[in-house]
Design a protein around this motif. Structure first.
Motif, PDB file in Angstrom:
ATOM      1  N   UNK A   4      -2.223   9.168  15.061  1.00 37.27           N
ATOM      2  CA  UNK A   4      -2.924   7.932  14.696  1.00 37.27           C
ATOM      3  C   UNK A   4      -4.096   8.193  13.767  1.00 37.27           C
ATOM      4  N   UNK A   5      -4.835   9.290  14.038  1.00 36.65           N
ATOM      5  CA  UNK A   5      -5.993   9.650  13.200  1.00 36.65           C
ATOM      6  C   UNK A   5      -5.554   9.999  11.778  1.00 36.65           C
ATOM      7  N   UNK A   6      -4.437  10.723  11.668  1.00 36.16           N
ATOM      8  CA  UNK A   6      -3.914  11.093  10.344  1.00 36.16           C
ATOM      9  C   UNK A   6      -3.467   9.838   9.593  1.00 36.16           C
ATOM     10  N   UNK A   7      -2.705   8.983  10.277  1.00 31.43           N
ATOM     11  CA  UNK A   7      -2.217   7.753   9.626  1.00 31.43           C
ATOM     12  C   UNK A   7      -3.373   6.852   9.180  1.00 31.43           C
ATOM     13  N   UNK A   8      -4.431   6.814   9.986  1.00 34.82           N
ATOM     14  CA  UNK A   8      -5.585   5.979   9.619  1.00 34.82           C
ATOM     15  C   UNK A   8      -6.158   6.425   8.278  1.00 34.82           C
ATOM     16  N   UNK A   9      -6.267   7.735   8.083  1.00 35.88           N
ATOM     17  CA  UNK A   9      -6.816   8.261   6.824  1.00 35.88           C
ATOM     18  C   UNK A   9      -5.844   7.991   5.662  1.00 35.88           C
ATOM     19  N   UNK A  10      -4.541   8.193   5.916  1.00 38.99           N
ATOM     20  CA  UNK A  10      -3.538   7.973   4.863  1.00 38.99           C
ATOM     21  C   UNK A  10      -3.504   6.500   4.461  1.00 38.99           C
ATOM     22  N   UNK A  11      -3.563   5.609   5.455  1.00 42.73           N
ATOM     23  CA  UNK A  11      -3.454   4.170   5.168  1.00 42.73           C
ATOM     24  C   UNK A  11      -4.684   3.597   4.478  1.00 42.73           C
ATOM     25  N   UNK A  12      -5.815   4.306   4.578  1.00 42.52           N
ATOM     26  CA  UNK A  12      -7.016   3.891   3.833  1.00 42.52           C
ATOM     27  C   UNK A  12      -6.753   3.945   2.329  1.00 42.52           C
ATOM     28  N   UNK A  13      -5.836   4.837   1.926  1.00 43.54           N
ATOM     29  CA  UNK A  13      -5.570   5.065   0.504  1.00 43.54           C
ATOM     30  C   UNK A  13      -4.280   4.387   0.041  1.00 43.54           C
ATOM     31  N   UNK A  14      -3.688   3.509   0.874  1.00 38.98           N
ATOM     32  CA  UNK A  14      -2.345   3.000   0.575  1.00 38.98           C
ATOM     33  C   UNK A  14      -2.271   2.175  -0.710  1.00 38.98           C
ATOM     34  N   UNK A  15      -3.371   1.510  -1.091  1.00 31.72           N
ATOM     35  CA  UNK A  15      -3.343   0.707  -2.325  1.00 31.72           C
ATOM     36  C   UNK A  15      -3.139   1.590  -3.550  1.00 31.72           C
ATOM     37  N   UNK A  16      -3.790   2.763  -3.551  1.00 35.49           N
ATOM     38  CA  UNK A  16      -3.656   3.641  -4.715  1.00 35.49           C
ATOM     39  C   UNK A  16      -2.435   4.559  -4.630  1.00 35.49           C
ATOM     40  N   UNK A  17      -2.063   4.980  -3.402  1.00 40.31           N
ATOM     41  CA  UNK A  17      -0.961   5.944  -3.269  1.00 40.31           C
ATOM     42  C   UNK A  17       0.395   5.282  -3.057  1.00 40.31           C
TER      43      UNK A  17
END
Length: 314
Positions: free
Chosen positions: A39-52
């Motif tokens: 969950x912690x990893x996904x939270x960080x990844x999803x913060x960048x979802x607009x650009x990535x």
């Protein structure tokens, strides 16, 4: 009109669908450390979802062995597993004898996992050899937990048949079974502190048994992925001094088949938000950016290599 409306709706739905890449991380039981780590990893990844354009989700699973097999079969993109289990899979030994996972790749080593033998105080288990004749939960089948417990037994000439009951309960079931006197103790390879052992120690008088001695020294000398460690005092009720044990690393793994972009994005998301990531779980207190590369027992994925090189860590 209906045809035009339907065509417009399909067009609207298909634009984001085709532009996003969805990744899933296999974890473990919900009361362990793998699930909140995913969950912690996904939270960080999803913060960048607009650009990535990469979206991340978590799946609760049976643990290390299950995650590796599911990644091998292309059903999961990422998973968390013990470094000893990753080593066996990448070498085709132990649980993976003649089933070498050729495409298995490391992304990073996240935090140390230490083996705890959590027992009822009234069971009078003071060392590993005292488990003979007792009711001990080894871990659910297909977990790294069970694999490590059996490796420990082998080193100490203990067989499953030496126990009066060899349990295969899931992690979430273990504290209740201990409290209800259905088992005398259970093994748990986990990051500390964690909710599972806190639950057990808060509900019944317990002892976390030291795992030490010549047999365990030999085990650590034989297997390069094991290291001596201590469960610190004060993490759990009744633990008033450090408990000697040994451990491995919890490793984020993937497959060669997963895109370089996805793996690069996951590593970037964690390293660029490292201080906030460390605050997401107490098990991450002592990790450093450098320690993310320690204890890897499968080759690094090219996407991970790329970011670690850019960050000056490789």
């Amino acid at each position: 009109m209906k045809k035009i409306a339907t065509a417009t709706l399909v067009g609207m739905l298909s634009i984001p669908a085709f532009s996003a890449e969805f990744i899933t991380i296999g974890t473990g039981g919900v009361t362990g450390t793998y699930y909140p780590t995913g969950g912690a990893i996904c939270r960080q990844v999803n913060k960048m979802k607009k650009e990535t354009k990469i979206r991340c989700s978590v799946e609760s699973t049976g643990g290390s062995v299950y995650n590796i097999n599911t990644i091998k079969n292309g059903e999961l993109d990422f998973g968390i597993a013990q470094s000893d289990t990753v080593y066996q899979a990448s070498q085709g030994i132990g649980k993976f004898e003649d089933k070498k996972v050729e495409k298995l790749k490391s992304v990073m080593a996240i935090y140390p996992e230490l083996l705890a033998l959590v027992t009822r105080k009234d069971a009078n288990i003071n060392s590993i050899t005292d488990v003979k004749g007792k009711r001990i939960n080894l871990g659910n089948p297909g977990s790294g937990n069970e694999a490590t417990a059996m490796t420990l037994f082998e080193a100490n000439d203990i067989k499953k048949s030496d126990l009066s009951f060899a349990g295969a309960l899931k992690a979430a079931e273990m504290p209740d079974a201990l409290r209800d006197n259905k088992i005398d103790g259970y093994f748990y390879m986990i990051g500390h502190p964690n909710a599972n052992i806190k639950d057990a120690t808060n509900s019944v008088d317990t002892k976390i048994v030291p795992l030490e001695g010549k047999a365990i020294d030999g085990l650590i000398a034989k297997y390069p992925y094991f290291a001596k460690a201590q469960i610190a005092e004060g993490l759990y009720k009744g633990v008033t001094s450090p408990v000697n044990t040994f451990g491995v690393k919890a490793v984020l793994i993937t497959s060669d088949d997963v895109s370089e972009k996805a793996v690069y994005t996951v590593v970037k998301a964690i390293l660029e938000n490292f201080d906030s990531f460390k605050k997401l779980h107490p098990a991450y207190n002592n990790i450093t950016k450098e320690s993310l590369l320690d204890g890897l027992s499968a080759p690094l994925h090219e996407g991970a290599k790329k970011y670690f090189k850019e960050a000056g860590l490789l």
